[in-house]
Design an enzyme around this catalytic site. Sequence first.
Site: not given
Length: 874
Positions: A709, A684, A351, A713
Site C-alpha cells: 500500500n 482488492n 458585461d 500511494d
Amino acid sequence: MKKHPSPAAVAAKSFANVAADAFRPADELLRALEARPDGLDEAAIVERLDRDGINEVGHEKPPHWSLQLLRAFKNPFIIVLLVLAVVQLVTEPDDLTGPIIIAVMVGISVLLSFTQEYRSSKAAEKLKAMVRNTATVTRRAEDGHAERIEVPVEELVVGDIVHLGAGDMIPADLRLLAAKDLFISQAILTGESIPVEKSVPHGHSGDESGSPLDLPTICYMGTNVVSGTATAVVLATGARTYLGSLARTLSGERVQTSFDRGISSVSWLLIRFMAVMVPVVFLINGFDKHDWLEAFMFSLSVAVGLTPEMLPLIVTANLGKGAIAMSKRKVVVKRLNAIQNFGAMDVLCTDKTGTLTLDKIVLERHVDLAGEDSDEALEWGYLNSRFQTGLRNLMDKAVLTHRDLEPVASRFRIVDEIPFDFQRRRMSVVVTDGRDEQLLVCKGAVEEMLAICTEARTGDVVEPMTDEKRREIRAMTSRLNEDGLRVLVVAVRRDPIADRAYGVADESGLTAVGCLAFLDPPKDSAATAIRALNHHGVAVKVITGDNEAVTRKICTEVGLDVLGTVQGRDIEKLDDEALDAMVEHTTVFAKMSPVQKARVVKALQRRGHTVGFLGDGINDAPALRDADVGISVDTATDIAKESADIILLEKNLMVLEEGVVEGRVTFGNIMKYIKMTASSNFGNVFSVLVASAFLPFVPMLPLQILVQNLLYDLSQLSIPFDRMDEEYLRRPRKWDAGDIGRFMVWIGPVSSVFDITTFWLMWHVFGANDAAHQSLFQSGWFIEGLLSQTLVVHMIRTRRIPFLRSVASAPVLALTGTIMVVGMLIPFSSLGAHIGMQPLPGIYFAWLAVTLVSYCVLTQLVKTIYIRRYGHWL
C-alpha cells in the site's frame, strides 16, 4: 471553555462606542479625534498606526504553520490509520514493524499535505496582495497643503478625512461630515438588500435604545455606497470597528461549497465501505483459519490498504498547482475551491464593456436633436463631466479628453450635485457663472432623459417635448445605436439663484439640447475567445446596462450568435417560472438593473447550470455574490472585488477560457485519484474475500499489505502533474458521488479476475498450495497486485487506449515505472526476507507479463462498455 460574547452584546458595545459621536457637532468631533478638515499629517498617521495597528479585520488569514501541521492530521483516513497503529501496538507490542510502516505512510501524507497547503496558502496570500483596495482621503503634505490622494485601506487611521462615491466600499467606521443623496447597502451586516439613506446630523440627538445600524450618520466598515457622495471622518479601524467586533464572534468557517461536499461525500463513501468489508474479512478468516489474532491483524492490514490517506494531499496539491498555473495566466484565485467551479462552469454571463470591447471609449460624435454636429451638446456635456464628484466613468473621461474646454468650464463653479445611480441612470450638476441664475446640467440614458424633458431645443428653436418629438429623437438615437454608438442625452434647466439643496425631484422640466455618441470598438481577441469558450462547452450571455441595439451590433461583430434579446423592463414583469423558461434561449440582456442581473443568474442556476459572472461595477455586486463563480478585475470597484472569487489581472475572455481549462484539469486529476483508489480498493477486498474463503493460509501477511500500500500511494504522488485528454476538457465537470460508486463496482472486479488467476497459477503451476509454501504464494500475489494497481493509474487516467493513444506526463511515467521496478525487486531483497517473502523463479515473470497484458485488454474492454452505457469515463 471561554465563551464569545453574543452578537447582541457586541452590537450593544459598538453602539455605545459610536452613539456619543453620531450626532456631535463636526468641529467638536474633530477636536476630540485630534483631526482637521484638511487632513492629518505624516507624523500623526505614523503615531496612530503604531497605536492602533493596521486597518484590517482578521479574516481568511492562513493559520500559523504549527496549526497547519496539526490540521493535516484532521482527516478521517489519517485518524483511521493512527487508530490501527495503536491497536497493533497493543495487540503485538513486540513487533513494531507494522506500526513503523503505518507511521511512515502517515508521515508522508501529513508532511506532504502540510508542505503543499503551506506553500499554497503563501502563494495565495501573495496573489491576493496583488489585488488592493484603496480609499480616497485628504491628507496634509510636507508643505502643509491639503491634497486628496488614494491610499491602501490598511493604512487608514482614526481621524482620517475620507471621501466616498458610488461603488466604494466603506473602509472603516465613519461619521459623516457632509453627504449628498447617500445610500448605503448594509447587506453584509443585516442581510437586507434595500439600501438605507445616510445623512449628516441636523441638531438631532441619538436614541441609545436603537440598533447601531440605524444611526443615520454612521457608515460601517464592509458596507458599500450604492449612490451619492460623502465626506466623513474615521471613528474606528480594524478590530475596533463594528465588523471587526462581530468577526471575533464568528467561527471563521465558510459555508461548504459543492467542492467541499463532493470531497466529503466521497470520503464517507469509502469509510462506509471499509466499515462493512473489514469486519467481513475478519470473520471469514477467523472462522476459516481458527486463528482469531492472525485474522484480526490481517483485517487491520486490509483496513490500512483500503484507506486513501493521500486524498487530502492530492486534493490540496491539485488546487494549489491550479491556482499557481492560473496566476501565470493573470488570474488570481481568492478561494482555492473556486477552481473546481471554474471548470464546472457551463454559462458565462458577462458585461459588454471591456470584455467584448476594448474598454477604450472615445467620444465619436456630439450632435443636436436633429442629428447634426453640435458644439453646444459637447459644452454642456463637458460641464456635467467636469464638475461631478462621484464615480467618474469611462464616458466622462472620454468627454473630458475629447477637447480641452477648460476655458469654458473655468467661468463656472459648482453649486450642487445629484449623483448618478443605477435606477435613474443619469446624473446632474448645478453650476453658476456668478450671475443671477443657476444651471442644472443633466446627462443620462435616452429613455430616462426623455421622460424628464418637457422641451427640446434644436439651434435657436425651442419646442414642446411632444410624443412625436420623442419618437423623432428615439429614431435618431437608434440610428446611432445601429452604428455601434452608445448615446447619452444632455439636457439643461435655468433656475434663479436659490440657497437650497438640490435633489432627484429637481430633475424635471428640463430642455433637451443634444446627444453625445460614444464608440467602444470590439476587441480583436473577443471572437477567438468566444469560439474557444463554446468549444469547451461554455455558453456566453451578455448582461449589460447598455442599449440593446448597441449590444446586439457588438455581439454580431465578435461572432456571438444572438438567439434572443430582452430588456430589463420586460424581465421585471416576469415571475420566476417564466424567467426560467426565457433565459435558456436569450443571449443578450440589455438595460439591466443590479437586481435584474442577479435574477437572471439565479434563473440559470435553477435550470441546472453552473454560472460564472464577470463584472467590475457596483451594479454587478449582487450577481457576483449569487453566481457559482464570481469573476472580477483588479481595476474594478471595491465591492465588486470583495464579492468575487476570482480576480483577473487582464479583462480578457481568452484568460477566462484558459482558466476554465485549468479548472477542468485540476478537477480531472482529483477524479483520477478518487476513481483509481475506489476501484482498486474494491477489487482488492473482493480478491481478499475469495482468497480467505479457499486458502488454508492468509493470502498476504499484514506487513506485506502495508508495504504494498505504501508503494502504491507513492506511485500516485505524480497525478497532480498529469495532463488531461482534449475531449475531457470540452465539457463542464461536476461532482457525482453516485457515479464514483458505480465506477468502483464496474472496474474494481476486473483486477480481481487476474488476482484469482494468479491464485490459481501460484497454487497449481508453482506448487504454493500449503502453509509451508505460503511465502512463495504471497510473493507472487504481492508483485502481481502491486503492478496491476500501478498499471490501473494509466488505464483509468484516460478514456483512450493508454500508451498508444494517450500517454501520461513524464512525472507519472517515471514514478509509476520506478515503483513497478522496486516492487519486483523487493522479494529478492533483505526487506522482502524480513517481511516474509522469497525470490520467484524466472518463468513467473513470463506469466506475469501475460497476466498484465490480459488485465489491460480486459480493462479497456470494460472501459469501452462503460463509456457506451453511461456516456463518460472520469
